[in-house]
Write an enzyme that holds these catalytic residues in place. Sequence first.
Site, PDB file in Angstrom:
ATOM      1  N   LYS A 134       0.848  -1.202   0.000  1.00  0.00           N
ATOM      2  CA  LYS A 134       0.000   0.000   0.000  1.00  0.00           C
ATOM      3  C   LYS A 134       0.876   1.242   0.000  1.00  0.00           C
ATOM      4  CE  LYS A 134      -4.151  -1.599   2.455  1.00  0.00           C
ATOM      5  NZ  LYS A 134      -4.933  -1.384   3.697  1.00  0.00           N
ATOM      6  N   GLU A 176       3.632  -2.413  16.943  1.00  0.00           N
ATOM      7  CA  GLU A 176       3.152  -3.224  15.817  1.00  0.00           C
ATOM      8  C   GLU A 176       3.828  -4.599  15.809  1.00  0.00           C
ATOM      9  OE1 GLU A 176       0.657  -2.354  13.844  1.00  0.00           O
ATOM     10  OE2 GLU A 176       0.612  -0.174  13.688  1.00  0.00           O
ATOM     11  N   LYS A 218       2.812 -10.413   8.978  1.00  0.00           N
ATOM     12  CA  LYS A 218       2.174  -9.454   8.080  1.00  0.00           C
ATOM     13  C   LYS A 218       2.106 -10.013   6.660  1.00  0.00           C
ATOM     14  CE  LYS A 218       1.030  -5.278   6.364  1.00  0.00           C
ATOM     15  NZ  LYS A 218       0.828  -3.884   6.675  1.00  0.00           N
ATOM     16  N   GLU A 228      -8.732 -15.767   0.367  1.00  0.00           N
ATOM     17  CA  GLU A 228      -9.949 -15.658   1.183  1.00  0.00           C
ATOM     18  C   GLU A 228     -10.003 -14.259   1.772  1.00  0.00           C
ATOM     19  OE1 GLU A 228      -9.700 -17.362   5.140  1.00  0.00           O
ATOM     20  OE2 GLU A 228      -7.906 -18.410   4.525  1.00  0.00           O
ATOM     21  N   ARG A 232      -7.224  -9.744   6.114  1.00  0.00           N
ATOM     22  CA  ARG A 232      -6.430  -8.523   6.227  1.00  0.00           C
ATOM     23  C   ARG A 232      -6.939  -7.633   7.368  1.00  0.00           C
ATOM     24  NH1 ARG A 232      -2.964  -5.812   1.571  1.00  0.00           N
ATOM     25  NH2 ARG A 232      -1.968  -4.272   2.864  1.00  0.00           N
ATOM     26  N   ASN A 236      -5.911  -4.910  11.741  1.00  0.00           N
ATOM     27  CA  ASN A 236      -6.500  -3.738  12.376  1.00  0.00           C
ATOM     28  C   ASN A 236      -6.628  -3.882  13.891  1.00  0.00           C
ATOM     29  OD1 ASN A 236      -7.223  -1.269  11.237  1.00  0.00           O
ATOM     30  ND2 ASN A 236      -9.368  -1.600  11.819  1.00  0.00           N
ATOM     31  N   HIS A 239      -6.482  -1.035  16.388  1.00  0.00           N
ATOM     32  CA  HIS A 239      -6.498   0.193  15.599  1.00  0.00           C
ATOM     33  C   HIS A 239      -7.822   0.949  15.623  1.00  0.00           C
ATOM     34  CE1 HIS A 239      -2.633  -1.176  14.253  1.00  0.00           C
ATOM     35  NE2 HIS A 239      -2.485  -0.156  13.426  1.00  0.00           N
ATOM     36  N   HIS A 243      -6.927   4.543  16.284  1.00  0.00           N
ATOM     37  CA  HIS A 243      -7.173   5.633  15.336  1.00  0.00           C
ATOM     38  C   HIS A 243      -8.061   6.722  15.952  1.00  0.00           C
ATOM     39  CE1 HIS A 243      -6.228   2.942  11.616  1.00  0.00           C
ATOM     40  NE2 HIS A 243      -5.181   3.678  11.944  1.00  0.00           N
ATOM     41  N   HIS A 256       1.607   6.729  16.745  1.00  0.00           N
ATOM     42  CA  HIS A 256       0.688   5.700  16.280  1.00  0.00           C
ATOM     43  C   HIS A 256       0.756   4.462  17.175  1.00  0.00           C
ATOM     44  CE1 HIS A 256      -1.681   3.300  13.558  1.00  0.00           C
ATOM     45  NE2 HIS A 256      -0.707   2.415  13.459  1.00  0.00           N
TER      46      HIS A 256
HETATM   47 ZN    ZN Z   1      -0.703   0.557  12.574  1.00  0.00          ZN
END
Ligand code: ZN
Length: 350
Positions: A134, A176, A218, A228, A232, A236, A239, A243, A256
């Site tokens: 991404k 993370e 990851k 499938e 993904r 999250n 998060h 967020h 973060h």
């Molecule tokens: Zn993150």
Amino acid sequence: TKSKRYPLYLGEEGLTALRSIYQQLQPKPSSVLVISDSVIAPLYMKQVTEALADADIHTYVIPSGEKEKSFENYYAVQTYALEKGMDRRSVIIALGGGVIGDLAGFVAATFMRGIRFIQMPTTLLAHDSAVGGKVAINHPIGKNMIGAFYQPEAVIYHIPFLYTLPEEEWRSGYAEVIKHGVIGDAHLYDWLQKEILSLEDLRGEKLQYALQRAIAVKAKIVAADETESGVRAYLNFGHTLGHAIEAELGYGRMTHGDAVAVGMRFAHLLSERIYGIELARKEFEKWLLGYRYPKLPPELNIERLLLRMKQDKKAELGVIRMVLLKGIADVCVEEVPDVVVLDTLAQFAQ
Ligand code: ZN
Ligand code: ADP
């Protein structure tokens, strides 16, 4: 989007790896543009350009900071690349953390409809953003609103570059790593609890091992998602609330990873409620606070946090979907009623 396979180098010889990966690129690059930021460039730009020796090298340095992941910088880099006569056979190297990786990656994805790029992450947090293909820039209306799926030719983690990271950036990136352990690697999770007693233990072989396992989680989830769809979402974990906290405080007020760490603790509490089970929640809390991850800032209003959670990109029709835990490496996505989230937030805030 079918992702292509690309080499990941992780170790102390990243510059040698860069040189050999660069030399093996086919067709041979016509020129190279190294994009970095104003903190990283003075430290490491020279080493990187020297590793590329005889190439036709250009460099572009943007100021450091999340707000620089902007359309203005995107446009300025494109202009610079065009002025330097870069073409379809040129290569971009992103030397930096998530900001540089995302911005340089999006430039690479769109310059002349896409040119090759190599990522050299310089932060711990970037182990997350550098895997998964991404790339994006921010819009004033929202983070990462303009972007693409675009795979690098290679990701090169030169471990020695990490050691100048400020302490709070270590803590942020490490959150993370912990997340990847919780959602997908029970062995990593146990190992971290045993081996990484403080952030200073995250050095040398231990750092390399932790990064390697976290990246593997990851990469596996991203790959599985191509078949499938849905897994993904596991990424999250922590998060949804994380967020919301970042947005409520104003971006940049809390890192973060600090916000995600709070979110992961909340997800433990909520999981216990929803599933009626007992997790090692107190132990997890003690562990995280030991690294000096923060508590939920008391000035935050929980009704407002709830509203933010409902506005989450991943929330459909205002229904809060959260990644919950049945155990380590055993996660599920659940729709959680507002009242339950609010009530649990009230308990969590105490
Ligand atoms: Zn993150
Ligand atoms: P991430 O999104 O991966 O955290 P950023 O690009 O936001 O990365 O970088 C975080 C901060 O750390 C920025 O201020 C950046 O300039 C700085 N930084 C990145 N890598 C290093 C490094 N290796 N040494 C010192 N500072 C760094």
